[in-house]
Design a protein around this motif. Structure first.
Motif, short mmCIF file in Angstrom:
data_model
loop_
_atom_site.label_atom_id
_atom_site.label_comp_id
_atom_site.label_asym_id
_atom_site.label_seq_id
_atom_site.Cartn_x
_atom_site.Cartn_y
_atom_site.Cartn_z
N ILE A 5 0.87 -1.18 0.00
CA ILE A 5 0.00 0.00 0.00
C ILE A 5 0.90 1.22 0.00
CG2 ILE A 5 -1.81 1.26 1.22
CD1 ILE A 5 -2.54 -1.43 2.56
N CYS A 6 0.70 2.09 -0.96
CA CYS A 6 1.52 3.30 -1.03
C CYS A 6 1.30 4.12 0.24
CB CYS A 6 1.13 4.13 -2.26
SG CYS A 6 1.92 5.75 -2.29
N PRO A 7 2.39 4.47 0.96
CA PRO A 7 2.20 5.22 2.20
C PRO A 7 1.88 6.70 1.95
CG PRO A 7 4.53 4.86 1.82
CD PRO A 7 3.80 4.15 0.70
N TYR A 8 1.85 7.10 0.68
CA TYR A 8 1.60 8.52 0.38
C TYR A 8 0.19 8.74 -0.17
CZ TYR A 8 6.59 8.23 0.95
OH TYR A 8 7.82 7.95 1.48
N CYS A 9 -0.26 7.85 -1.10
CA CYS A 9 -1.61 8.02 -1.65
C CYS A 9 -2.51 6.84 -1.33
CB CYS A 9 -1.55 8.24 -3.16
SG CYS A 9 -1.25 6.72 -4.10
N PHE A 10 -1.96 5.79 -0.71
CA PHE A 10 -2.70 4.61 -0.22
C PHE A 10 -3.24 3.74 -1.33
CE2 PHE A 10 -2.96 8.13 2.73
CZ PHE A 10 -2.10 7.63 3.67
N VAL A 90 8.40 2.67 -7.59
CA VAL A 90 7.52 3.83 -7.38
C VAL A 90 6.06 3.37 -7.38
CG1 VAL A 90 9.16 5.40 -8.50
CG2 VAL A 90 7.25 4.48 -9.81
N CYS A 91 5.21 4.20 -6.79
CA CYS A 91 3.78 3.92 -6.76
C CYS A 91 3.21 4.10 -8.16
CB CYS A 91 3.10 4.87 -5.77
SG CYS A 91 1.31 4.82 -5.85
N ARG A 92 2.32 3.17 -8.54
CA ARG A 92 1.71 3.28 -9.86
C ARG A 92 0.84 4.50 -10.00
NH1 ARG A 92 -0.19 -2.65 -11.79
NH2 ARG A 92 -1.91 -1.60 -12.79
N ARG A 93 0.17 4.86 -8.92
CA ARG A 93 -0.79 5.96 -9.04
C ARG A 93 -0.17 7.34 -8.85
NH1 ARG A 93 -6.31 5.88 -5.82
NH2 ARG A 93 -5.09 6.70 -4.12
N CYS A 94 0.74 7.49 -7.85
CA CYS A 94 1.25 8.84 -7.57
C CYS A 94 2.72 9.00 -7.93
CB CYS A 94 1.00 9.22 -6.11
SG CYS A 94 2.07 8.38 -4.93
N HIS A 95 3.40 7.92 -8.34
CA HIS A 95 4.82 7.95 -8.71
C HIS A 95 5.74 8.38 -7.57
CE1 HIS A 95 4.70 7.86 -13.43
NE2 HIS A 95 3.99 6.90 -12.88
ZN LIG Z 1 1.03 6.47 -4.26
#
Ligand SMILES: [Zn+2]
Ligand SMILES: [Zn+2]
Length: 412
Positions: A5-10, A90-95
């Motif tokens: 789980i992305c810790p920035y955008c979840f 990197v996160c797929r959604r927020c990079h």
């Molecule tokens: Zn993210």
């Protein structure tokens, strides 16, 4: 398969599907030219207008090569642009870039909610210290800060509190902002059919100032955060409750803190946020496990009996969490809360949350010195039951062993 789980955008994704970021380094292997920086609009849009145009130019992001495991084995994919390998996911959604070891284990998001001055930074700092020492020893657990940013802040918080005896809020108003969660790797022994080993979990602590739960602009981010949470720890400062303030006012001791957003209001906003995000399926009650932790129990001593379970730590004997002990604390807190403002907070929480447990803790073990309210007690932090809410949430997820209430010996 590991879920991250992305810790920035979840955003939630399988670890193997996460893209990579090229580090734009010359390899010398093929004599190739390093990649040029490219505008990362996905990341820039997520970060908002505060990022200057020059910083939007970053190493190119590329999808993991087809059929590339990317996990374990130490093999790294080569950038299709320059041929150099890179470890950065990197996160797929927020990079957003993940810390180097973040993607090797499942993530658990623990949301920390409380009014601005409820002592969230002090709480996390002391909790981390206990998990590394007394509690970590009992469960054979270890805790490591992940990523340069958390490592730096972790060190600063510990130096402030344990070396200088300064409370974090006094020196750093935003030790934990909404944009910078604290990331830790918790390692626990795994006893399975395949023998012994370690089980790692990424713990993400996120600070939500209760006041912000109402603001429309923060709403969108907060709902993502709260709905991704495996559990919520809500800190309640008893000195914010009218009837407790009245009882304390007569005594000496440090001055009472200024009145902030009431715990009732914060709990109500929290429940309505979670409901709008589909976390309220059980007869209208929110299903996210909710640990309500009343802080500063050292201040409540005049209200406690001589045998109150709030006066000592749980034993954690044998590295097992005793659920009977938790229930004793839950009942003690519940009856104390019954006397506070006619039990309004307790009733509201029980109406809104299906999985609820009350806790009582003290991060410092004693009030700050009356003449220096921004300092820790001279003896340093001597916490009481600070680990209980987190251990309950970990036990619920079967990350630590739990002894069911009544399972050992006859109840007293
Ligand atoms: Zn993210
Ligand atoms: Zn490249």
């Amino acid at each position: 398969m590991t879920t991250v789980i992305c810790p920035y955008c979840f955003h939630r994704a399988k670890a193997a599907h996460l893209p990579y970021r090229c580090l734009m380094k010359a390899t010398g292997i093929r004599g190739g030219k390093p990649c040029d920086a490219a505008r990362d609009d996905v990341w820039a849009e997520f970060m908002g207008p505060s990022v200057p145009p020059a910083l939007r130019m970053r190493g190119p992001v590329f999808a993991p090569p087809r059929g590339f495991g990317g996990l374990g084995g130490g093999s790294l994919p080569a950038c299709p642009g320059c041929g150099a390998t890179t470890p950065v996911r990197v996160c797929r959604r927020c990079h957003s870039d993940f810390p180097s070891d973040y993607c090797d284990q499942d993530s658990r998001i623990i949301a920390l909610v409380g009014a601005k001055a409820s002592g969230k930074s002090t709480y996390v700092s002391v909790l981390v210290n206990e998990l590394r020492n007394r509690v970590g020893g009992a469960y054979n657990a270890s805790l490591a800060a992940m990523g340069g940013d958390t490592q730096r802040r972790d060190r600063e918080m510990a130096e402030d509190l344990y070396d200088r005896l300064r409370l974090p809020e006094a020196t750093r108003p935003a030790a934990m902002g909404f944009n910078d969660p604290l990331l830790y790797r918790l390692s626990l022994p795994r006893r399975g059919a395949l023998g012994e080993g370690s089980r790692h979990t990424a713990l993400v602590f996120f600070d939500a100032a209760g006041e912000d739960l109402k603001s429309a602009e923060a709403m969108d981010r907060y709902t993502h955060y709260l709905s991704a949470a495996d559990g919520i720890i809500m800190l309640v400062d008893p000195l914010q409750l009218g009837s407790v303030r009245d009882q304390m006012a007569a005594g000496e001791g440090p001055p009472l803190p200024a009145v902030e957003t009431s715990p009732q209001q914060i709990a109500a906003d929290l429940a309505s946020q979670l409901r709008t995000h589909g976390r309220g399926r059980q007869r209208g009650r929110v299903t996210t496990p909710m640990a309500v932790a009343v802080t500063k129990t050292d201040m409540l001593r005049p209200l406690l009996g001589p045998h109150s379970p709030l006066l000592h730590n749980a034993s954690h004997s044998g590295g097992v969490l005793d659920d009977g002990d938790r229930l004793t604390v839950h009942e003690e807190m519940r009856s104390l809360m019954e006397g506070w403002d006619s039990g309004a907070l307790r009733r509201q929480l029980e109406r809104d949350f299906a999985e609820l447990s009350f806790f009582g803790l003290s991060a410092l073990g004693a009030p700050p010195p009356a003449h220096a309210p921004a300092d820790a007690p001279k003896s340093g932090p001597q916490p009481l039951r600070i680990e209980d809410p987190l251990l309950w949430l970990l036990g619920r997820r079967k990350l630590i062993p739990v002894r069911k209430a009544g399972a050992k010996g006859a109840p007293a």
